[in-house]
Write a protein that holds these residues in place. Structure first.
Motif, mmCIF file in Angstrom:
data_model
loop_
_atom_site.group_PDB
_atom_site.id
_atom_site.type_symbol
_atom_site.label_atom_id
_atom_site.label_comp_id
_atom_site.label_asym_id
_atom_site.label_seq_id
_atom_site.Cartn_x
_atom_site.Cartn_y
_atom_site.Cartn_z
ATOM 1 N N GLU A 143 -24.235 30.913 -2.853
ATOM 2 C CA GLU A 143 -24.474 32.104 -2.032
ATOM 3 C C GLU A 143 -24.829 33.292 -2.924
ATOM 4 N N ALA A 144 -24.058 33.463 -4.004
ATOM 5 C CA ALA A 144 -24.290 34.584 -4.922
ATOM 6 C C ALA A 144 -25.675 34.474 -5.562
ATOM 7 N N ILE A 145 -26.042 33.266 -5.978
ATOM 8 C CA ILE A 145 -27.367 33.060 -6.585
ATOM 9 C C ILE A 145 -28.452 33.436 -5.574
ATOM 10 N N HIS A 146 -28.279 32.949 -4.364
ATOM 11 C CA HIS A 146 -29.241 33.235 -3.294
ATOM 12 C C HIS A 146 -29.413 34.735 -3.093
ATOM 13 N N LEU A 147 -28.283 35.447 -3.123
ATOM 14 C CA LEU A 147 -28.322 36.909 -2.936
ATOM 15 C C LEU A 147 -29.025 37.578 -4.105
ATOM 16 N N VAL A 148 -28.661 37.163 -5.333
ATOM 17 C CA VAL A 148 -29.244 37.766 -6.539
ATOM 18 C C VAL A 148 -30.752 37.542 -6.559
ATOM 19 N N GLU A 149 -31.124 36.352 -6.121
ATOM 20 C CA GLU A 149 -32.556 36.032 -6.115
ATOM 21 C C GLU A 149 -33.291 36.689 -4.951
ATOM 22 N N GLY A 150 -32.563 37.460 -4.169
ATOM 23 C CA GLY A 150 -33.183 38.205 -3.082
ATOM 24 C C GLY A 150 -33.588 37.342 -1.898
ATOM 25 N N LYS A 151 -32.989 36.156 -1.771
ATOM 26 C CA LYS A 151 -33.342 35.278 -0.643
ATOM 27 C C LYS A 151 -32.424 35.487 0.562
ATOM 28 N N GLY A 152 -31.520 36.453 0.423
ATOM 29 C CA GLY A 152 -30.605 36.710 1.537
ATOM 30 C C GLY A 152 -29.447 35.727 1.571
ATOM 31 N N SER A 153 -28.640 35.869 2.643
ATOM 32 C CA SER A 153 -27.433 35.033 2.730
ATOM 33 C C SER A 153 -27.736 33.690 3.370
ATOM 34 N N TYR A 154 -26.995 32.649 2.962
ATOM 35 C CA TYR A 154 -27.057 31.356 3.655
ATOM 36 C C TYR A 154 -26.433 31.472 5.049
ATOM 37 N N GLY A 155 -25.485 32.397 5.149
ATOM 38 C CA GLY A 155 -24.819 32.606 6.432
ATOM 39 C C GLY A 155 -23.739 31.580 6.739
ATOM 40 N N PHE A 156 -23.206 30.920 5.709
ATOM 41 C CA PHE A 156 -22.106 29.978 5.952
ATOM 42 C C PHE A 156 -20.821 30.760 6.226
#
Lengths: 459, 263
Positions: free
Chosen positions: A173-186
């Motif tokens: 989730e953190a990687i996704h956020l850092v990469e600017g792809k937003g949250s997975y929403g889990f």
């Protein structure tokens, strides 16, 4: 690429060892005699659905039932994620299902996360129940040594597993956020992920991999650990419930050989009797069971399905009143004995070949096996003599194990083959045989009628 | 009161008559002084409801239950096959018995030996008589408002899943049915089954019947109702051991009906 090769290698090793171990397990169950358990698949599927999948009998005790249910449903649902881990592991993909399933994926992983938290809570409470609250059924004589360690190990394993899942999802989730792809929403990791965004991305990637590998390594470890553990019930509960007996609990299995013998003694017609049966009998038949070889394969499957919860023993009237009998111990003894024989077969311990057959063969099989021991080296006569055949143990078992059936077969062996048993029973046997009554009484069986009518006349 | 009529199958067969049911009395019902009272009570009910019944009398033998459960299949087969010969000779179709051990073995285990009968336990039979209106339990009788607790025998309960019929009878007695902590499928054994009745207990802290009667006494019940001659003995012994004879009575359901209706 290295990851894929390592993963594939790990799968091959795990399943290679697993195949061997589970084959031995199957062989051990089949050490028992044949018993045709078939028919009425409708009723069997109903049991499978209600008792195994629905855990109906667990719910006789609400608190452990609910806690156990969390772990159980989490286990079932995690299989979806496990499937994905396998695909990702082999192909090098990341969250393979996500693009295909979209919202359903988010929902599934969210459910897994919520159930994992519930399972974690349940696991901690279970550990406390086992070790702090001193619940009596976890501290009986048979629950020392390995069974005690085993019970705790599984729970610690569960904690590691859940920790891995959250490490993996939160770092991802953190990687996704850092990469600017937003949250997975889990459901849960979406709240942990943001706390980690200040951490170096490299470290996050490592953390995610540790979670991923930790998770799958725990799963592989579980697969290989189960055959040694009481935890095997997560697999065997299902076939064990399916094959459980459908006839009334009070019914004892008939012994056709003795029936036919008695029938011919009494001059009654014997159906389906082979006229040459006597001539063909080169060995004296064994009655009842003295070892796992004499038990049915289902009795042995029962033993391997036992998770040592002790509900049978806490409901056993003999055990409650301080007698030595513990139905759980009977089941554990049968499993231990099957394991002992299995290990000797695997080692081809030729010392265990029946002495008269030693000249013929150098291969130890279940048919020529004789290590000079049997189930009575594990289960004492005092234990089986204490049973009231009340069926409380059978009723109590959440996975339909039947300790009573084993006890009764041991009793049959003791009386029929050894001609032993409690001395006080002999007058009862003699009395039934000679006068048709359980007590040696001088009166006629209908004396109560004459007495009654006499009394009425006087009145 | 009309005179009691108790005929044997042999007497009936001699007249060319066939009874509706065979009353299987059992060893306890025939020989045990306490259980005989249940036999008599049930006979009175059969008479009062004009049920055509017969007993086997001297031709009845032990069903073989304790021998089989002890492990002695030979003795069981001998007595069971003998009984089946007798029952089949008379063409018996329906059996009622006051003993759940006889009930279980006749119903579930005799078929494999060639004995196929419709077998019912007397509590089921009594419940049916009440349902059919053949027994009318006078409300406000001896048991009105009395606290009664019901002890499930293992061989009627867990072994054969019969929990409700006996309880319905108790409700119709206008009594106050109180359950013990361990009841129905969780009911605690009296300690007699599995041929324990015929031997001393294995070493332990306590007798099972004491454990059970303590639970019954805890309910503050005036009466413990049972459905099995062996439970009756065990529970009565328990009451004596606890010196509660003044406060707690142990009765079979048939006896309660006889007392309620002054049969």
């Amino acid at each position: 690429m290295i990851g894929q090769i390592a993963f594939t290698l790990l799968v091959v090793i795990t399943f290679g060892i697993g195949y061997k171990k589970y084959s031995q397990l199957r062989r051990n169950i089949l050490l028992g005699r044949d018993e045709d358990i078939s028919g009425d698949s409708g009723a069997r599927f109903k049991n499978l659905l209600l008792i195994a999948f629905g855990q109906k009998k667990m719910f006789k005790r609400l608190l452990p039932a609910v806690l156990h249910f969390f772990i159980y449903v989490a286990f079932l649902l995690t299989q979806v994620e496990l499937l994905e881990i396998f695909i990702d592991g082999f192909t090098g993909s990341h969250r393979f299902f996500r693009p295909y399933l979209g919202g359903i994926y988010t929902l599934t992983i969210s459910l897994i996360e919520i159930l994992s938290v519930l399972a974690l809570i349940a696991t901690v409470i279970f550990l406390a129940r086992r070790n702090l609250f001193k619940i009596p059924r976890f501290h009986m004589d048979e629950m020392t040594g390995w069974p005690k360690i085993d019970g705790n190990l599984i729970l610690y394993g569960e904690i590691i597993l859940v920790t891995c899942i959250f490490t993996m999802n939160s770092a991802d989730e953190a990687i996704h956020l850092v990469e600017g792809k937003g949250s997975y929403g889990f459901a849960i990791s979406q709240f942990i992920g943001p706390l980690l965004t200040n951490v170096y991305t490299d470290f996050l990637v490592m953390l995610e991999r540790i979670g991923w590998w930790g998770h799958i390594m725990m799963v592989f470890a579980f697969i290989l650990y189960l055959p040694f553990s009481k935890h095997l019930h997560i697999l065997l509960a299902f076939p064990n419930v399916y094959f459980s007996r459908l006839q009334p609990a009070g019914e004892m299995e008939n012994m056709p050989m003795i029936m036919n013998e008695v029938k011919s003694m009494m001059g009654l017609p014997v159906e389906g009797m082979d006229e040459n049966a006597d001539a063909n009998m080169d060995e004296i038949p064994q009655f009842g069971a003295s070892d796992v070889f004499g038990l049915s394969w289902k009795n042995i499957m029962d033993a391997y399905s036992c998770t040592e919860c002790g509900r049978c023993t806490t409901n056993c009237p003999a055990n409650i009143t301080g007698k030595k009998l513990s139905p759980r111990k009977v089941m554990m003894d049968v499993r231990d004995r099957a394991e002992e024989i299995g290990a000797k077969l695997d080692a081809n311990d030729t010392r265990c070949i029946k002495p008269e057959l030693k000249a013929k063969t150098q291969t130890l099989t279940k048919d020529n096996f004789d290590d000079g021991k049997n189930l009575f080296d594990y289960i004492t006569k005092e234990e089986i003599h204490a049973c009231t055949t009340c069926n409380a143990c059978v009723e109590a078992c959440p996975v339909t194990i039947n300790p009573l059936d084993i006890i009764l077969q041991l009793r049959r062996h003791e009386i029929l083959d050894l001609a032993e048993g409690p001395a006080e029973w002999t007058p009862m046997f003699t009395s039934i045989e000679n006068s048709g009554a359980v007590w040696q009484v001088p009166d006629d069986r209908d004396k109560w009628v004459t007495d009654l009518l006499e009394k009425e006349d006087q009145a | 009161m009309t005179k009691l009529k108790i005929e044997t199958m042999a007497e009936m067969a001699a007249k060319g008559a066939e009874p509706e049911i065979l009353f299987w009395v059992g060893c306890a019902g025939s020989f045990d002084a306490r259980a005989q009272k249940v036999t008599v009570a049930f006979t009175k009910i059969l008479n009062a409801t004009n049920t055509q019944f017969a007993i086997l009398g001297k031709e009845e033998s032990c069903t073989g239950d304790p021998a089989r459960r002890a492990g002695n299949e030979f003795v069981f087969q001998m007595t069971a096959l003998q009984n089946i010969e007798t029952l089949n000779t008379y063409g018996v179709k329906k059996i009622v018995t006051t003993c759940p051990h006889c009930f279980n073995i006749l119903k579930n285990e005799y078929p494999a030996l060639g004995g196929n009968y419709e077998v019912i336990h007397h509590t089921q039979f009594l419940q049916a008589l009440i349902d059919e209106g053949k027994i009318k339990l006078q409300g406000g009788g001896a048991f009105k408002g009395k606290k009664i607790t019901y002890h499930d025998s293992c061989y009627l309960g867990r072994s054969n899943n019969i929990y409700e019929a006996p309880r319905k009878i108790l409700e119709q007695l206008d009594s106050d049915l109180v359950e013990m902590k361990r009841c129905k499928s969780k009911g605690l054994c009296c300690g007699a089954g599995g041929a324990q009745m015929f031997k001393e207990d294995e070493p332990g802290d306590k007798r099972i019947n004491i454990e059970r009667i303590e639970e019954a006494i805890d309910t503050k019940a005036d009466i413990v109702a049972a459905n099995c001659p062996f439970c009756l003995t065990m529970l009565s012994d328990g009451v004596k051991a606890k010196e509660q004879q003044e406060n707690v009575m142990v009765y079979d359901l048939a006896e309660l009906i006889v007392q309620n209706n002054n049969l």
